[in-house]
Design a protein around this motif. Structure first.
Motif, mmCIF file in Angstrom:
data_model
loop_
_atom_site.group_PDB
_atom_site.id
_atom_site.type_symbol
_atom_site.label_atom_id
_atom_site.label_comp_id
_atom_site.label_asym_id
_atom_site.label_seq_id
_atom_site.Cartn_x
_atom_site.Cartn_y
_atom_site.Cartn_z
ATOM 1 N N PHE A 94 0.847 -1.182 0.000
ATOM 2 C CA PHE A 94 0.000 0.000 0.000
ATOM 3 C C PHE A 94 0.886 1.236 0.000
ATOM 4 N N GLU A 130 -2.350 5.482 1.873
ATOM 5 C CA GLU A 130 -3.340 4.461 2.190
ATOM 6 C C GLU A 130 -3.168 3.880 3.589
ATOM 7 N N ASN A 145 -6.113 4.017 6.084
ATOM 8 C CA ASN A 145 -7.205 3.206 5.558
ATOM 9 C C ASN A 145 -6.934 1.707 5.731
ATOM 10 N N TYR A 154 -3.903 5.087 -8.289
ATOM 11 C CA TYR A 154 -3.893 6.003 -7.158
ATOM 12 C C TYR A 154 -5.180 6.809 -6.993
ATOM 13 N N PHE A 167 -8.321 3.561 -2.859
ATOM 14 C CA PHE A 167 -7.703 2.773 -1.808
ATOM 15 C C PHE A 167 -7.902 1.294 -2.096
ATOM 16 N N GLU A 168 -6.864 0.496 -1.815
ATOM 17 C CA GLU A 168 -6.997 -0.945 -1.963
ATOM 18 C C GLU A 168 -8.014 -1.495 -0.977
ATOM 19 N N ASP A 194 -13.997 6.622 2.563
ATOM 20 C CA ASP A 194 -12.764 7.425 2.561
ATOM 21 C C ASP A 194 -12.916 8.841 3.108
#
Length: 392
Positions: free
Chosen positions: A21, A25, A28, A187, A210-211, A216
């Motif tokens: 990541f 990130e 998160n 991204y 975000f993975e 968010d």
């Protein structure tokens, strides 16, 4: 069968190397790891694919009875059997909030009932637990798409959602009126609209990607001129962030505007990757004993955690005088267990953990207890504190 206890050296705790990541990130990712240990989140996420499987099965049954002549009595009997099946599924997960939906089920309204249930599950995950529901089981994709709009909870900007839904649904009139740029990379995603024959954007938004499928909270809009240099833009963002973090910030959080009082908790945002991995391990080790009903006292469990973390991180020993470079420098260090054995002249068969002093363990029993209680508050409950990492 012997139970294999968790080990701190497992790949799952090597966050720095085994989880890819970006820096932006990090929060998160950590919040996602906390959320995925919440019992309510686990139940809802495990329930969702089973609901989709039942929908596929019930749809086949409904179509069968549409194509044959069946008495009203037979139809009602089939409907009651279907209700019992789905009620038993929800009972298994200790969820009773959908009883009204299920009791209203008929062979005619199966799609509507299941759509309501899946959408309510997605909404609860999003609103209460900040999880974005994403079906990742390929064979259930058709059922998921039939019941649920995957764009609904991708971000929080209502106007953007409205416009993206139009593009997703292929609304021809909208595309005929606007020139649209909807692109993305690993991204961020870009959505731009400009009305034909107009000079100004009607929508010009960049959202982070975000993975981890977490809400968010990109609901603070900051005007940026991307034609400026990187240094200027970074300086601008730093100024805003510094003000936002100050006590007298001119930018207020939602809770400040609503004048809500938050429970005072430890500031865990400053934890390093290793500290987070230790905390996850401590929590998981306790949980593993609970799930598998392993008959040990809390004291025995904490002692095992203390030994496991000392094996992984090393033994705490005092530094030599020449190793202390300044007054701010720590007065101790950690050395590998094998090196400590050699220094203290332990034999190969000696049980080092029977003789090692409490102050030489990597972590104290009291600290393990404190960390478990803290991490448990951040993970469990209907209003878990992990949410405060994303929204203050």
């Amino acid at each position: 069968m012997e139970v294999q206890l968790p080990s701190r050296s497992e790949d799952g705790y090597d966050i720095g190397n085994n989880f890819k990541f970006e820096i932006y990130e990090y929060t998160n990712f950590i919040t996602y790891e906390l959320a995925m240990r919440n019992i309510n989140v686990i139940s809802l996420l495990n329930l969702s694919p089973e609901v989709l499987v039942l929908y596929n099965t019930f749809s086949v049954i409904a179509n069968k009875y549409k194509n044959v002549e069946a008495s009203e009595e037979v139809v009602r009997e089939v409907e009651n059997e279907l209700k019992i099946i789905i009620l038993d599924l929800f009972k298994h997960y200790n969820i009773d909030k959908f009883n009204d939906n299920i009791n209203s089920l008929t062979l005619e309204n199966i799609k509507d009932v299941f759509s309501d249930i899946i959408n309510e599950i997605a909404e609860e995950l999003y609103e209460k637990y900040y999880i974005i529901y994403q079906n990742d089981i390929e064979e259930l994709n058709d059922a998921a798409k039939e019941l649920y709009n995957p764009l609904k909870y991708l971000e929080r900007d209502g106007l953007l959602t409205q416009h993206m839904n139009r593009v997703y649904d292929g609304e021809k009139n909208h595309k005929a009126t606007y020139n649209i740029n909807f692109t993305e990379n690993k991204y961020f995603m870009v959505y731009q609209e400009i009305q034909k024959n107009k000079k100004d954007f009607s929508l010009n938004v960049i959202y982070p990607k975000f993975e981890s499928a977490m809400r968010d909270f990109t609901d603070t809009k900051v005007a940026l001129n991307l034609n400026l240099s990187e240094n200027e833009l970074v300086d601008y963002i730093k100024k805003i962030k510094k003000n936002y973090d100050s006590k007298n910030s001119i930018v207020k959080t939602k809770r400040e505007l609503l004048e809500e009082e938050l429970e005072e908790t430890d500031d865990i945002k400053s934890f390093t990757i290793d500290k987070w991995a230790d905390n996850f391990f401590i929590y998981d080790y306790f949980l593993y004993h609970q799930v598998h009903n392993i008959d040990k006292t809390d004291k025995e469990i904490k002692r095992e955690i203390q030994i496991e973390l000392t094996k992984f991180h090393g033994v705490r020993v005092s530094k030599d005088d020449d190793e202390i470079k300044s007054k701010k420098d720590t007065k101790y260090k950690y050395i590998p267990l094998e090196e400590y054995k050699i220094q203290e002249e332990y034999g190969e068969n000696d049980d080092i953990f029977e003789t090692i002093l409490d102050e030489n363990y990597y972590i104290s029993i009291r600290s393990i207890d404190d960390k478990y209680k803290l991490i448990n508050k951040y993970i469990q409950g209907k209003n878990p504190l992990y949410k405060t990492l994303l929204e203050k």
